[in-house]
Design an enzyme around this catalytic site. Structure first.
Site, mmCIF file in Angstrom:
data_model
loop_
_atom_site.group_PDB
_atom_site.id
_atom_site.type_symbol
_atom_site.label_atom_id
_atom_site.label_comp_id
_atom_site.label_asym_id
_atom_site.label_seq_id
_atom_site.Cartn_x
_atom_site.Cartn_y
_atom_site.Cartn_z
ATOM 1 N N HIS A 158 0.829 -1.209 0.000
ATOM 2 C CA HIS A 158 0.000 0.000 0.000
ATOM 3 C C HIS A 158 0.863 1.259 0.000
ATOM 4 O O HIS A 158 1.865 1.327 0.708
ATOM 5 C CB HIS A 158 -0.906 0.004 1.233
ATOM 6 C CG HIS A 158 -2.094 0.898 1.105
ATOM 7 N ND1 HIS A 158 -1.994 2.275 1.169
ATOM 8 C CD2 HIS A 158 -3.407 0.624 0.915
ATOM 9 C CE1 HIS A 158 -3.191 2.805 1.017
ATOM 10 N NE2 HIS A 158 -4.067 1.839 0.863
ATOM 11 N N GLY A 183 4.767 21.203 11.277
ATOM 12 C CA GLY A 183 6.030 20.499 11.454
ATOM 13 C C GLY A 183 7.145 21.024 10.579
ATOM 14 O O GLY A 183 6.949 21.911 9.742
ATOM 15 N N ARG A 188 10.340 21.171 7.794
ATOM 16 C CA ARG A 188 10.635 20.697 6.444
ATOM 17 C C ARG A 188 11.920 19.875 6.486
ATOM 18 O O ARG A 188 12.861 20.106 5.724
ATOM 19 C CB ARG A 188 10.744 21.883 5.485
ATOM 20 C CG ARG A 188 9.426 22.595 5.284
ATOM 21 C CD ARG A 188 9.553 23.770 4.346
ATOM 22 N NE ARG A 188 9.894 23.355 2.988
ATOM 23 C CZ ARG A 188 9.929 24.184 1.949
ATOM 24 N NH1 ARG A 188 9.638 25.475 2.138
ATOM 25 N NH2 ARG A 188 10.249 23.756 0.758
ATOM 26 N N GLY A 204 8.769 9.295 9.160
ATOM 27 C CA GLY A 204 8.198 9.774 7.912
ATOM 28 C C GLY A 204 7.326 10.994 8.119
ATOM 29 O O GLY A 204 7.616 11.855 8.947
#
Length: 310
Positions: free
Chosen positions: A81, A168, A170, A177
């Site tokens: 997936h 969050g 960069r 992840g």
């Protein structure tokens, strides 16, 4: 009863020990009811489903994320997936007397937490905060995870000034992840297994079913290989079950598969579904032309309980 349902997708579907630990983190929060845990080893993915007040489900989602990020390392993750992170997709869904705006508020509260601990967050659906021309194409034929280039494409995506994360840093978080967080209507996730190992057949059928390929409106679909079972799968999602009921999706895939000399060998409903979606199943396969959901005893019991509580 007022409630929000959350159905986080986490990137572990093989280790029952890890999945159980994540589920227990949800159960630890007062006022939240965990109603389903669905795991798939080929996808290497699990979907948890829980209900509660806005405050309770945000707290449960925070605890779920903490445990997931503790136990899952994306550097070693493999699965069929598409995915971008250990806590891959977290949709907030109003299901009981709550307006979509409250689900958006819950999604943003959770997204801010994820960003605060160093996980890049991308909002989608009703929670999307970007200008309309840059909004996510979820529900229009492409998955957010694919648009982001999946986990392996995150380092480059995070450098892209045209699409920075909504929360969050960069900075590529190798272990965790990124995370996609949304607010949306309830979806039905319906998978159809085909008796072949030729994944190109599943991909061709998925293309004809999904909206972007000229198929059913608001249906997303992709073809996957189920290698351990020596099968392939057409994995579908729809938010318009009234227009695209389960029997229609199944029979469309069945007819298309038959044109390749392939049979449907099984189906799967992934996660919770509204009772109303089963009405079409009764009507089609039992030819029950006068069937009503009022005939279901449990519906009456729930209605009685609500009357008593008033």
């Amino acid at each position: 009863m007022k409630a929000i349902m959350v159905t986080p997708n986490v990137c572990e579907g093989k280790s029952q020990e890890i999945v159980n630990a994540i589920a227990d983190s949800v159960r630890s929060v007062s006022g939240v009811r965990l109603i389903d845990v669905s795991s798939d080893g080929n996808h290497n993915r699990s979907v948890l489903s829980y209900l509660g007040s806005k405050t309770a489900v945000v707290e449960a989602s925070i605890q779920m994320a903490k445990k997931t990020l503790e136990l899952i390392d994306m550097r070693t993750h493999k699965g069929e997936h598409p995915r971008v992170g250990a806590v891959d997709a977290v949709p907030f869904i109003p299901v009981g007397g709550i307006e979509m705006g409250e689900a958006v508020e819950a999604a943003h509260a959770f997204g801010k937490f994820m960003g605060s601990i160093g996980i890049p967050v991308y909002y989608y659906g009703e929670a999307d905060v970007r200008p309309s021309e840059k909004k996510s194409q979820v529900g229009k034929g492409k998955l957010t995870q694919e648009l982001l280039g999946e986990y392996e494409g995150l380092p480059e995506r995070l450098k892209d000034d045209s699409w920075p994360p909504d929360e969050g840093p960069r900075i590529f978080n190798e272990k965790g992840g990124a995370c996609t967080v949304g607010a949306r209507k309830q979806l039905i996730c319906f998978n159809v297994d085909l008796g072949t190992e030729d994944v190109s057949i599943a991909k061709k059928i998925a293309k004809t079913v999904r909206f972007s390929g000229g198929g059913f409106r608001d249906v997303q679909a992709m073809g996957l290989a189920l290698q351990s079972r020596k099968l392939v799968q057409v994995s579908m999602m729809t938010s318009r079950v009234e227009d695209t009921p389960i029997p229609l999706m199944l029979e469309t895939v069945r007819t298309a598969a038959a044109s390749y000399g392939v049979q449907v060998v099984g189906t799967e409903i992934n996660g919770p579904i509204p009772l109303s979606s089963l009405k079409a199943v009764f009507e089609h396969y039992l030819q029950a032309h006068s069937f009503s959901l009022d005939q279901i005893v449990e519906n009456g019991l729930l209605a009685l309980a609500e009357d008593v509580m008033k």
